[in-house]
Structures are given as C-alpha cells and as structure tokens.
Design an enzyme around this catalytic site. Structure first.
Site, PDB file in Angstrom:
ATOM      1  N   ASP A   5      37.210  35.355  45.992  1.00 13.33           N
ATOM      2  CA  ASP A   5      37.600  36.677  45.473  1.00 13.33           C
ATOM      3  C   ASP A   5      37.571  37.680  46.609  1.00 13.33           C
ATOM      4  O   ASP A   5      36.931  37.459  47.639  1.00 13.33           O
ATOM      5  CB  ASP A   5      36.638  37.131  44.345  1.00 13.33           C
ATOM      6  CG  ASP A   5      37.284  38.089  43.364  1.00 13.33           C
ATOM      7  OD1 ASP A   5      37.663  39.199  43.776  1.00 13.33           O
ATOM      8  OD2 ASP A   5      37.416  37.733  42.187  1.00 13.33           O
TER       9      ASP A   5
ATOM     10  N   ASP B 278      41.176  37.121  50.185  1.00 10.47           N
ATOM     11  CA  ASP B 278      42.262  37.951  49.663  1.00 10.47           C
ATOM     12  C   ASP B 278      43.477  37.031  49.570  1.00 10.47           C
ATOM     13  O   ASP B 278      43.953  36.523  50.597  1.00 10.47           O
ATOM     14  CB  ASP B 278      42.530  39.107  50.640  1.00 10.47           C
ATOM     15  CG  ASP B 278      43.697  39.978  50.194  1.00 10.47           C
ATOM     16  OD1 ASP B 278      44.449  39.579  49.270  1.00 10.47           O
ATOM     17  OD2 ASP B 278      43.865  41.058  50.791  1.00 10.47           O
TER      18      ASP B 278
ATOM     19  N   ASN C  80      44.189  31.952  39.887  1.00  9.73           N
ATOM     20  CA  ASN C  80      43.843  32.889  38.811  1.00  9.73           C
ATOM     21  C   ASN C  80      44.010  34.352  39.202  1.00  9.73           C
ATOM     22  O   ASN C  80      44.420  35.166  38.376  1.00  9.73           O
ATOM     23  CB  ASN C  80      42.399  32.636  38.361  1.00  9.73           C
ATOM     24  CG  ASN C  80      41.878  33.755  37.486  1.00  9.73           C
ATOM     25  OD1 ASN C  80      42.237  33.864  36.306  1.00  9.73           O
ATOM     26  ND2 ASN C  80      41.056  34.636  38.059  1.00  9.73           N
TER      27      ASN C  80
ATOM     28  N   TYR D  55      55.062  43.780  35.741  1.00  7.43           N
ATOM     29  CA  TYR D  55      54.094  42.697  35.495  1.00  7.43           C
ATOM     30  C   TYR D  55      54.779  41.529  34.785  1.00  7.43           C
ATOM     31  O   TYR D  55      54.602  40.368  35.158  1.00  7.43           O
ATOM     32  CB  TYR D  55      52.932  43.240  34.656  1.00  7.43           C
ATOM     33  CG  TYR D  55      51.874  42.221  34.310  1.00  7.43           C
ATOM     34  CD1 TYR D  55      51.006  41.742  35.284  1.00  7.43           C
ATOM     35  CD2 TYR D  55      51.727  41.745  33.012  1.00  7.43           C
ATOM     36  CE1 TYR D  55      50.019  40.816  34.971  1.00  7.43           C
ATOM     37  CE2 TYR D  55      50.744  40.827  32.687  1.00  7.43           C
ATOM     38  CZ  TYR D  55      49.892  40.357  33.672  1.00  7.43           C
ATOM     39  OH  TYR D  55      48.920  39.439  33.355  1.00  7.43           O
TER      40      TYR D  55
ATOM     41  N   LYS E 297      55.098  37.634  36.119  1.00  8.07           N
ATOM     42  CA  LYS E 297      54.541  36.478  35.416  1.00  8.07           C
ATOM     43  C   LYS E 297      55.645  35.516  34.966  1.00  8.07           C
ATOM     44  O   LYS E 297      55.430  34.310  34.864  1.00  8.07           O
ATOM     45  CB  LYS E 297      53.687  36.950  34.236  1.00  8.07           C
ATOM     46  CG  LYS E 297      52.408  37.666  34.677  1.00  8.07           C
ATOM     47  CD  LYS E 297      51.504  36.759  35.527  1.00  8.07           C
ATOM     48  CE  LYS E 297      50.171  37.385  35.851  1.00  8.07           C
ATOM     49  NZ  LYS E 297      49.268  36.488  36.604  1.00  8.07           N
TER      50      LYS E 297
ATOM     51  N   THR F 292      38.595  41.130  29.295  1.00  7.23           N
ATOM     52  CA  THR F 292      38.076  41.046  30.669  1.00  7.23           C
ATOM     53  C   THR F 292      37.992  42.461  31.253  1.00  7.23           C
ATOM     54  O   THR F 292      38.600  43.390  30.723  1.00  7.23           O
ATOM     55  CB  THR F 292      39.017  40.217  31.584  1.00  7.23           C
ATOM     56  OG1 THR F 292      40.260  40.924  31.705  1.00  7.23           O
ATOM     57  CG2 THR F 292      39.266  38.829  31.030  1.00  7.23           C
TER      58      THR F 292
ATOM     59  N   ILE G 192      43.059  38.947  26.586  1.00  9.92           N
ATOM     60  CA  ILE G 192      41.726  38.370  26.790  1.00  9.92           C
ATOM     61  C   ILE G 192      40.798  39.497  27.228  1.00  9.92           C
ATOM     62  O   ILE G 192      41.160  40.301  28.098  1.00  9.92           O
ATOM     63  CB  ILE G 192      41.763  37.270  27.888  1.00  9.92           C
ATOM     64  CG1 ILE G 192      42.862  36.227  27.603  1.00  9.92           C
ATOM     65  CG2 ILE G 192      40.386  36.622  28.037  1.00  9.92           C
ATOM     66  CD1 ILE G 192      42.676  35.415  26.341  1.00  9.92           C
TER      67      ILE G 192
HETATM   68  N1  LIG Z   1      42.939  39.343  30.608  1.00  9.87           N
HETATM   69  C1  LIG Z   1      44.107  39.180  30.033  1.00  9.87           C
HETATM   70  O1  LIG Z   1      44.364  39.651  28.898  1.00  9.87           O
HETATM   71  C2  LIG Z   1      45.186  38.405  30.714  1.00  9.87           C
HETATM   72  C3  LIG Z   1      46.332  38.124  29.982  1.00  9.87           C
HETATM   73  C4  LIG Z   1      47.345  37.395  30.593  1.00  9.87           C
HETATM   74  C5  LIG Z   1      47.197  36.975  31.896  1.00  9.87           C
HETATM   75  N2  LIG Z   1      46.071  37.272  32.587  1.00  9.87           N
HETATM   76  C6  LIG Z   1      45.983  36.814  33.980  1.00  9.87           C
HETATM   77  O2  LIG Z   1      44.778  36.122  34.184  1.00  9.87           O
HETATM   78  C7  LIG Z   1      44.311  36.331  35.514  1.00  9.87           C
HETATM   79  C8  LIG Z   1      42.885  36.869  35.482  1.00  9.87           C
HETATM   80  O3  LIG Z   1      42.868  38.047  34.690  1.00  9.87           O
HETATM   81  P1  LIG Z   1      41.535  38.860  34.356  1.00  9.87           P
HETATM   82  O4  LIG Z   1      41.848  39.633  33.128  1.00  9.87           O
HETATM   83  O5  LIG Z   1      40.356  37.965  34.412  1.00  9.87           O
HETATM   84  O6  LIG Z   1      41.531  39.868  35.588  1.00  9.87           O
HETATM   85  P2  LIG Z   1      40.360  40.802  36.177  1.00  9.87           P
HETATM   86  O7  LIG Z   1      41.056  41.994  36.746  1.00  9.87           O
HETATM   87  O8  LIG Z   1      39.298  41.018  35.157  1.00  9.87           O
HETATM   88  O9  LIG Z   1      39.811  39.891  37.349  1.00  9.87           O
HETATM   89  C9  LIG Z   1      40.684  39.510  38.381  1.00  9.87           C
HETATM   90  C10 LIG Z   1      39.905  39.099  39.609  1.00  9.87           C
HETATM   91  O10 LIG Z   1      40.883  38.846  40.640  1.00  9.87           O
HETATM   92  C11 LIG Z   1      40.448  39.493  41.819  1.00  9.87           C
HETATM   93  N3  LIG Z   1      41.587  39.830  42.669  1.00  9.87           N
HETATM   94  C12 LIG Z   1      42.533  40.774  42.472  1.00  9.87           C
HETATM   95  N4  LIG Z   1      43.381  40.814  43.512  1.00  9.87           N
HETATM   96  C13 LIG Z   1      42.956  39.870  44.387  1.00  9.87           C
HETATM   97  C14 LIG Z   1      43.401  39.439  45.651  1.00  9.87           C
HETATM   98  N5  LIG Z   1      44.458  39.996  46.261  1.00  9.87           N
HETATM   99  N6  LIG Z   1      42.744  38.428  46.248  1.00  9.87           N
HETATM  100  C15 LIG Z   1      41.666  37.869  45.659  1.00  9.87           C
HETATM  101  N7  LIG Z   1      41.173  38.239  44.469  1.00  9.87           N
HETATM  102  C16 LIG Z   1      41.821  39.238  43.848  1.00  9.87           C
HETATM  103  C17 LIG Z   1      39.689  40.729  41.366  1.00  9.87           C
HETATM  104  O11 LIG Z   1      38.789  41.173  42.371  1.00  9.87           O
HETATM  105  C18 LIG Z   1      38.977  40.210  40.123  1.00  9.87           C
HETATM  106  O12 LIG Z   1      37.712  39.648  40.420  1.00  9.87           O
HETATM  107  C19 LIG Z   1      45.320  37.285  36.158  1.00  9.87           C
HETATM  108  O13 LIG Z   1      46.271  36.536  36.890  1.00  9.87           O
HETATM  109  C20 LIG Z   1      45.968  37.956  34.968  1.00  9.87           C
HETATM  110  O14 LIG Z   1      47.265  38.438  35.250  1.00  9.87           O
HETATM  111  C21 LIG Z   1      45.065  37.988  32.031  1.00  9.87           C
END
Ligand SMILES: NC(=O)c1ccc[n+]([C@@H]2O[C@H](COP(=O)([O-])OP(=O)(O)OC[C@H]3O[C@@H](n4cnc5c(N)ncnc54)[C@H](O)[C@@H]3O)[C@@H](O)[C@H]2O)c1
Length: 263
Positions: free
Chosen positions: A50, A75, A101, A165, A169, A200, A198
């Site tokens: 991360d 990153d 992820n 977005y 995706k 988060t 989800i």
């Molecule tokens: N939560 C939802 O409802 C949801 C729905 C559909 C898709 N997603 C996808 O699931 C994945 C995770 O989502 P989440 O809700 O857990 O997100 P979040 O924002 O809660 O966590 C994402 C993590 O990714 C890290 N991150 C961001 N940019 C980064 C980079 N350039 N390099 C390394 N790390 C990086 C952040 O520091 C964070 O720890 C994402 O790809 C998101 O698009 C989430």
C-alpha cells in the site's frame, strides 16, 4: 489437460493455499485488508502492499494471529514498486497469486465538467497501474498462477456522477477478458470481481460528495435486494474462490458480488 487430480481433492485441499505466495495491493484497509486476511488464513504467505503505511499494522495484526504476512510500501503507479513486490515473492520461491485491489474513486462530478487531468489520474491508477501490475506479476508466475482484478458494478452499468470511474472499471473488465485469453495458455488464470457497495473507508469518504451529484449510497443500500451494504469480507471470500482450486476452470470472467443490485 487432465482434471482427475482436482476431482480427487477434498474441499479442504481445494481452498488450501499453504506453500503459495500472494501479493495484495492496497491492503492497508478496506477490501484489500480483508482479502489479505482470508488468503493468509487459507495458508498463503501474503505480502500486503500500500501507499499507506498503516499496512504495516495490518500485517502485524495477521502475524500476531499466527499467520504469514509482511508489508511493503508500494505505489501501484510506480512500476519499480510493482516489480519489487512481485520479486519479493519470486525470491521466496514463487509468485502464485496477485490481487490488483488498489484503486481510487474520487467523485467524478458532472460529465460536462470532467477535466483531462482528472481522467488521466483515474486511468493512471485504476487501469494503467493494474495492467502494469498484471504484467510484472505474470512475468514471474508459472502454471497455477492466479491474478484477480478489482473492477466494480460501476464498470457494468452507469451511474450519475461517476462516469470517469465507470469508464476505468469497464476497462478493467475488458482487460481481464483479454489477459485471461492471453495468459491462460501459460496456466495463469485472470479474473475480476465487480463489487457492489461495500462498507469501506473509501466509500464512506465519498458518500456526501456523491449525494451532491445525484448518487445516494444510503438509498442504494436500502434498495439492495439483500437490504444491506456488502462487507469487505464478502469480497474476500469471492477472491479466495477465484485464487483457489475451487475455480480451477474459471478464467477471464468478472464475478459480480453485489447482493443482487445489478440483477
Ligand atoms: N468499496 C466499494 O464499495 C467498492 C465497490 C466497487 C469496487 N471497489 C474497488 O475495490 C477496491 C478497494 O476498494 P476499497 O473500498 O477497499 O478502497 P479504500 O479506499 O477503502 O482502500 C483502498 C486502498 O488502496 C490504497 N491505494 C490507493 N491508491 C494507491 C496507489 N496508487 N498505490 C497503492 N495503494 C493505493 C489506499 O491507500 C487504500 O489503503 C478498489 O479498486 C475499488 O475501486 C470498491
């Protein structure tokens, strides 16, 4: 290719990841942390990566529970960081599982106001970095490897205020199909998960700005057929399926995990 070996496998064997090494990006919090936890519980040696150094504490928490977990700052837009993470596993014997992820979802706002700079950033993180990561991982994988990309139901159907977005995706879903075709002959399966809403930190941070653009997350949760928001562990369980022997003949698909929101 014979499937006899799999037909003899017990359920426990099919989900057992002992001896495998897995890398999860964006694993400090949210869905990534839940995925890292389930893969470690299944026996994998997991590298949580991360931008956010809280990943160190997440990995330490797993270690304190007797699981194998390390943290590396990464990153995903930096190809050298991706290569270093993949090499971490290769140096320990093999890279078996890579979970793309990490992603961003800043509120896009009205399509008429989306700037090129905004689009560049969205595609840099959500598409180019995932593609580069899959390449760095596949270059170090052999037969039996599994890559899982986090897409979104936003890549399947549109929604007000999230056009950039959604486009990013949708690209992940197309990339997953293409890589599944191309890497399949090397014995590497590539699949995606399209989560619904989800709970988060990332989603919580977007709730108010999204409401202003016409997407009310609370209303969407209330309208879900299961009448609840998904939890990170729901996605982690789907991911465990996609990297385990349970899904040995699943390749190039996007598994929708949304409680029926898009049904
Ligand atoms: N939560 C939802 O409802 C949801 C729905 C559909 C898709 N997603 C996808 O699931 C994945 C995770 O989502 P989440 O809700 O857990 O997100 P979040 O924002 O809660 O966590 C994402 C993590 O990714 C890290 N991150 C961001 N940019 C980064 C980079 N350039 N390099 C390394 N790390 C990086 C952040 O520091 C964070 O720890 C994402 O790809 C998101 O698009 C989430």
């Amino acid at each position: 290719m014979s499937t006899a070996a799999w037909s003899d496998a017990s359920i426990t064997d099919l989900v057992n990841l002992a001896g495998k090494r897995a890398v999860v990006t964006g694993a400090a919090v949210g869905i990534g942390a839940a995925i890292a936890t389930r893969l470690a519980q299944a026996g994998a040696d997991v590298l949580l990566t991360d931008l956010d150094d809280r990943g160190e504490a997440t990995a330490a928490g797993l270690r304190s529970g007797g699981l194998s977990a390390s943290f590396q700052r990464c990153d995903i837009t930096n190809t050298a960081h991706l290569a270093a993470a993949a090499q971490w596993a290769a140096d320990r014997g093999s890279l078996d599982i890579w979970v793309n992820n990490a992603g961003i979802y800043p509120t896009t706002g009205p399509v008429l106001k989306v700037t090129d700079e905004f689009l560049d950033r969205m595609f840099d993180v959500n598409v180019r970095a995932q593609f580069s990561a899959a390449r760095e991982a596949a270059n170090r994988m052999s037969t039996g490897g599994a890559i899982v990309n986090l897409a979104s139901i936003a890549g399947i159907r549109g929604g007000a205020g999230i056009s950039a977005y959604s486009a990013s995706k949708g690209a992940v879903i197309a990339m997953t199909r293409a890589l599944g075709n191309e890497l399949g002959p090397m014995g590497i399966r590539v699949n995606a998960i399209a989560p619904g809403i989800i709970d988060t930190p990332g989603v919580r941070a977007q709730m108010e700005p999204l409401k202003a653009t016409g997407l009310d997350i609370d209303a969407a949760i209330a309208a879900n057929p299961l009448r609840t928001a998904g939890q990170p562990d729901h996605i982690a369980r789907a991911c465990l399926f996609l990297v385990s022997g349970l899904s040995a003949f699943v390749n190039g698909v996007t598994l929708v995990v949304d409680g029926g929101a898009t049904a």
